[in-house]
Design a protein around this motif. Structure first.
Motif, PDB file in Angstrom:
ATOM      1  N   PHE A 239       0.798  -1.014  -0.207  1.00 30.46           N
ATOM      2  CA  PHE A 239      -0.035  -0.016  -0.170  1.00 30.46           C
ATOM      3  C   PHE A 239       0.895   1.311   0.001  1.00 30.46           C
ATOM      4  O   PHE A 239       0.582   2.214  -0.583  1.00 30.46           O
ATOM      5  N   ALA A 240       1.878   1.131   0.880  1.00 29.50           N
ATOM      6  CA  ALA A 240       2.611   2.440   0.939  1.00 29.50           C
ATOM      7  C   ALA A 240       3.476   3.050  -0.279  1.00 29.50           C
ATOM      8  O   ALA A 240       3.407   4.029  -0.810  1.00 29.50           O
ATOM      9  N   LYS A 241       3.808   1.739  -1.008  1.00 25.19           N
ATOM     10  CA  LYS A 241       4.529   1.930  -2.525  1.00 25.19           C
ATOM     11  C   LYS A 241       3.554   2.292  -3.385  1.00 25.19           C
ATOM     12  O   LYS A 241       3.942   3.517  -4.412  1.00 25.19           O
ATOM     13  N   GLN A 242       2.348   1.891  -3.319  1.00 26.40           N
ATOM     14  CA  GLN A 242       1.290   2.462  -4.173  1.00 26.40           C
ATOM     15  C   GLN A 242       0.961   3.932  -3.979  1.00 26.40           C
ATOM     16  O   GLN A 242       0.681   4.636  -5.006  1.00 26.40           O
ATOM     17  N   PHE A 243       0.732   4.105  -2.780  1.00 24.49           N
ATOM     18  CA  PHE A 243       0.194   5.574  -2.545  1.00 24.49           C
ATOM     19  C   PHE A 243       1.030   6.488  -2.442  1.00 24.49           C
ATOM     20  O   PHE A 243       0.933   7.709  -2.701  1.00 24.49           O
ATOM     21  N   TYR A 244       2.151   6.315  -1.518  1.00 23.96           N
ATOM     22  CA  TYR A 244       3.245   7.278  -1.443  1.00 23.96           C
ATOM     23  C   TYR A 244       4.401   7.271  -2.243  1.00 23.96           C
ATOM     24  O   TYR A 244       5.275   8.245  -2.392  1.00 23.96           O
ATOM     25  N   GLY A 245       4.551   6.091  -3.111  1.00 25.67           N
ATOM     26  CA  GLY A 245       5.530   6.438  -4.111  1.00 25.67           C
ATOM     27  C   GLY A 245       6.388   5.042  -4.060  1.00 25.67           C
ATOM     28  O   GLY A 245       6.545   4.223  -2.847  1.00 25.67           O
ATOM     29  N   ASP A 246       7.197   4.406  -5.112  1.00 22.44           N
ATOM     30  CA  ASP A 246       7.845   3.278  -5.220  1.00 22.44           C
ATOM     31  C   ASP A 246       8.881   3.288  -4.288  1.00 22.44           C
ATOM     32  O   ASP A 246       9.270   2.240  -3.955  1.00 22.44           O
ATOM     33  N   ASP A 247       9.794   4.355  -3.807  1.00 22.62           N
ATOM     34  CA  ASP A 247      10.764   4.402  -3.253  1.00 22.62           C
ATOM     35  C   ASP A 247      10.328   4.308  -1.621  1.00 22.62           C
ATOM     36  O   ASP A 247      11.377   4.332  -0.790  1.00 22.62           O
ATOM     37  N   SER A 248       8.855   4.247  -1.261  1.00 23.73           N
ATOM     38  CA  SER A 248       8.771   4.366   0.273  1.00 23.73           C
ATOM     39  C   SER A 248       9.076   3.025   0.939  1.00 23.73           C
ATOM     40  O   SER A 248       8.827   2.074   0.506  1.00 23.73           O
ATOM     41  N   GLY A 249       9.465   3.321   1.884  1.00 20.68           N
ATOM     42  CA  GLY A 249       9.660   1.978   2.840  1.00 20.68           C
ATOM     43  C   GLY A 249       8.793   2.330   4.015  1.00 20.68           C
ATOM     44  O   GLY A 249       8.294   3.387   4.475  1.00 20.68           O
ATOM     45  N   ILE A 250       8.742   1.419   5.148  1.00 24.64           N
ATOM     46  CA  ILE A 250       7.616   1.295   6.308  1.00 24.64           C
ATOM     47  C   ILE A 250       8.472   0.589   7.540  1.00 24.64           C
ATOM     48  O   ILE A 250       9.366   0.029   7.170  1.00 24.64           O
ATOM     49  N   ARG A 251       8.201   1.284   8.533  1.00 27.34           N
ATOM     50  CA  ARG A 251       8.618   0.623   9.921  1.00 27.34           C
ATOM     51  C   ARG A 251       7.734   0.401  10.876  1.00 27.34           C
ATOM     52  O   ARG A 251       6.550   1.183  10.975  1.00 27.34           O
ATOM     53  N   LEU A 252       7.707  -0.740  11.595  1.00 29.60           N
ATOM     54  CA  LEU A 252       6.552  -1.098  12.742  1.00 29.60           C
ATOM     55  C   LEU A 252       7.461  -0.868  14.189  1.00 29.60           C
ATOM     56  O   LEU A 252       8.234  -1.277  14.379  1.00 29.60           O
ATOM     57  N   ARG A 253       6.533  -0.037  14.856  1.00 36.61           N
ATOM     58  CA  ARG A 253       6.975   0.195  16.085  1.00 36.61           C
ATOM     59  C   ARG A 253       6.006  -0.456  17.052  1.00 36.61           C
ATOM     60  O   ARG A 253       4.595  -0.316  17.006  1.00 36.61           O
ATOM     61  N   PRO A 254       6.492  -0.946  18.389  1.00 37.78           N
ATOM     62  CA  PRO A 254       5.419  -1.547  19.334  1.00 37.78           C
ATOM     63  C   PRO A 254       4.534  -0.526  19.737  1.00 37.78           C
ATOM     64  O   PRO A 254       5.021   0.569  20.110  1.00 37.78           O
ATOM     65  N   SER A 255       3.203  -0.831  19.843  1.00 40.08           N
ATOM     66  CA  SER A 255       2.251  -0.067  20.406  1.00 40.08           C
ATOM     67  C   SER A 255       1.163  -1.058  21.202  1.00 40.08           C
ATOM     68  O   SER A 255       1.386  -2.048  21.568  1.00 40.08           O
ATOM     69  N   TYR A 256       0.158  -0.405  21.647  1.00 38.94           N
ATOM     70  CA  TYR A 256      -0.872  -0.812  22.139  1.00 38.94           C
ATOM     71  C   TYR A 256      -2.262  -0.386  21.683  1.00 38.94           C
ATOM     72  O   TYR A 256      -2.513   0.666  21.650  1.00 38.94           O
ATOM     73  N   PHE A 257      -3.205  -1.481  21.536  1.00 42.94           N
ATOM     74  CA  PHE A 257      -4.511  -1.246  21.198  1.00 42.94           C
ATOM     75  C   PHE A 257      -5.225  -2.544  21.844  1.00 42.94           C
ATOM     76  O   PHE A 257      -4.778  -3.544  21.616  1.00 42.94           O
ATOM     77  N   PRO A 258      -6.550  -2.327  22.372  1.00 41.18           N
ATOM     78  CA  PRO A 258      -7.180  -3.403  23.151  1.00 41.18           C
ATOM     79  C   PRO A 258      -7.505  -4.416  22.371  1.00 41.18           C
ATOM     80  O   PRO A 258      -7.771  -5.552  22.580  1.00 41.18           O
ATOM     81  N   PHE A 259      -7.636  -4.147  20.819  1.00 39.50           N
ATOM     82  CA  PHE A 259      -8.356  -5.153  20.115  1.00 39.50           C
ATOM     83  C   PHE A 259      -7.297  -5.981  19.145  1.00 39.50           C
ATOM     84  O   PHE A 259      -7.785  -7.039  18.461  1.00 39.50           O
ATOM     85  N   THR A 260      -6.013  -5.423  19.501  1.00 36.72           N
ATOM     86  CA  THR A 260      -5.196  -6.332  18.581  1.00 36.72           C
ATOM     87  C   THR A 260      -3.792  -6.642  19.534  1.00 36.72           C
ATOM     88  O   THR A 260      -3.701  -5.972  20.603  1.00 36.72           O
ATOM     89  N   GLU A 261      -3.264  -8.029  19.302  1.00 36.32           N
ATOM     90  CA  GLU A 261      -1.919  -8.360  20.027  1.00 36.32           C
ATOM     91  C   GLU A 261      -1.214  -9.380  19.229  1.00 36.32           C
ATOM     92  O   GLU A 261      -1.673 -10.271  18.943  1.00 36.32           O
ATOM     93  N   PRO A 262      -0.222  -9.059  18.683  1.00 39.11           N
ATOM     94  CA  PRO A 262       0.647  -7.674  19.170  1.00 39.11           C
ATOM     95  C   PRO A 262       0.322  -6.428  18.182  1.00 39.11           C
ATOM     96  O   PRO A 262      -0.557  -6.686  17.235  1.00 39.11           O
ATOM     97  N   SER A 263       0.515  -5.162  18.891  1.00 38.69           N
ATOM     98  CA  SER A 263      -0.092  -3.828  18.124  1.00 38.69           C
ATOM     99  C   SER A 263       1.278  -3.259  17.781  1.00 38.69           C
ATOM    100  O   SER A 263       2.270  -3.200  18.402  1.00 38.69           O
ATOM    101  N   VAL A 264       1.097  -2.304  16.571  1.00 42.04           N
ATOM    102  CA  VAL A 264       2.089  -1.669  16.204  1.00 42.04           C
ATOM    103  C   VAL A 264       1.574  -0.318  15.793  1.00 42.04           C
ATOM    104  O   VAL A 264       0.387  -0.282  15.192  1.00 42.04           O
TER     105      VAL A 264
END
Length: 346
Positions: A239-264
């Motif tokens: 999605f990121a490459k299609q929406f933001y550009g072919d050179d886009s990268g992503i990173r995932l950081r630990p987080s918290y949401f009640p409805f997901t585990e693990p959350s990022v």
């Protein structure tokens, strides 16, 4: 200010009211003396400077002044039939509207333009589009999403509650996210699931340049056998490459949401500076764009799905702030002002 000054001012105002002979004069009196910044309001401001020993008596006299003037004003207003008078030119509702140039076509709203582009990307990756009600019940908005009744995570979302005549113990509310649509899809029992849910959501927040009480979200849900975190990362990178550009990268950081585990929390490399660091990304090279995670087993159970057999991932992003970054808009309120000068740019 003395007591005698207030008595003199009261007599003067009452005499002025008595001598008024038209609704126009009455309106002028109101604008001079009875509005929030009128002469009587100014007297209350001056009360702060009165010596303490006479302040109670002066305050009483001032209240009596205001009451007697307001009563006399209402009496004179009734004589003139309560006629509404405005000093501004009257608006002629029969006048034709100002025509737009014939050669200029209509414009798609920047929010809808951004949302439709996102939806198209996910549809092309095999997602269906699902919608749900904007007025929800507590169970679908919170309960089945692993928010306990006293869960502190409920405080993360300031909610507009609505009185429910049918069941006062279970108030209705304006949905705070589009996640209730995910719950309804899972409750349907039609597996596997692969869908995105666009729509408006509501939070009881102060309106400012950066936040609104009504805004748009896009959430996604996949539930199937053998779904893993790697699948989530792969779909978000695509999605990121299609929406933001072919050179886009992503990173995932630990987080918290009640409805997901693990959350990022998911960041995308800044498309403004190509990750080098700029004012928009606060010189970090990254922009936070969405939250995601694996669907919590409790949520699956609450919706009648066996977490031992099925797993899933979910993600959600705000459309308004994404559009603000995409188009360089500095105030979220522009989206709802309906100003043609703003909208014609898109």
């Amino acid at each position: 200010m003395t007591i005698s000054d207030l008595a003199e001012q009261r007599s003067k105002l009452l005499a002025t009211l008595e001598g008024i002979s038209s609704s126009a004069e009455l309106e002028a009196f109101k604008l001079e003396h009875l509005v929030r910044k009128g002469s009587i309001a100014d007297l209350f401001e001056q009360l702060k400077t009165v010596p303490k020993e006479i302040k109670p008596e002066a305050g009483k006299a001032l209240n009596e002044l205001r009451k007697s003037v307001e009563e006399k004003f209402a009496e004179r207003e009734s004589i003139f039939g309560g006629e509404v008078v405005t000093l501004a030119p009257l608006l002629d509702l029969t006048m034709p509207s100002r025509p737009l140039p014939v050669s200029e076509p209509g414009h798609e709203h920047p929010l809808i333009k951004t949302l439709n582009r996102m939806v198209d990307i996910f549809v092309n990756m095999g997602f269906e589009v699902a919608y749900g009600p904007e007025i929800e019940d507590d169970e679908h908005n919170f309960g089945k999403l692993n928010f306990a009744a006293d869960h502190p995570a409920r405080d993360m979302q300031d909610t507009f509650f609505i009185k429910n005549g049918a069941d006062p113990m279970s108030p209705a509310l304006l949905r705070t996210h589009t996640s209730p649509v995910q719950v309804r899809l899972m409750e349907s029992g039609k597996l596997p699931l692969r869908a995105v849910m666009p729509g408006r959501v509501y939070r009881n927040e102060a309106i400012s340049a950066r936040s609104a009480a009504c805004f748009y979200q896009l959430e996604g849900l996949v539930v199937d056998r053998g779904v893993t975190m790697a699948d989530l990362k792969g779909i978000l990178l695509s999605f990121a490459k299609q929406f933001y550009g072919d050179d886009s990268g992503i990173r995932l950081r630990p987080s918290y949401f009640p409805f997901t585990e693990p959350s990022v929390e998911v960041d995308v490399s800044c498309y403004i500076c190509s990750g080098k660091g700029c004012r928009i990304c606060k010189h970090s090279g990254w922009l936070e764009v969405l939250g995601a995670g694996m669907v919590h087993p409790n949520v699956l159970r609450n919706c009648g799905i066996d977490p031992e057999t099925y797993s899933g991932y979910a993600f959600g992003m705000g459309i308004d702030r994404t559009a603000m970054m995409q188009y360089g808009i500095d105030d979220i309120r522009h989206f709802s002002d309906n100003d043609y000068r703003f909208l014609r740019q898109f």
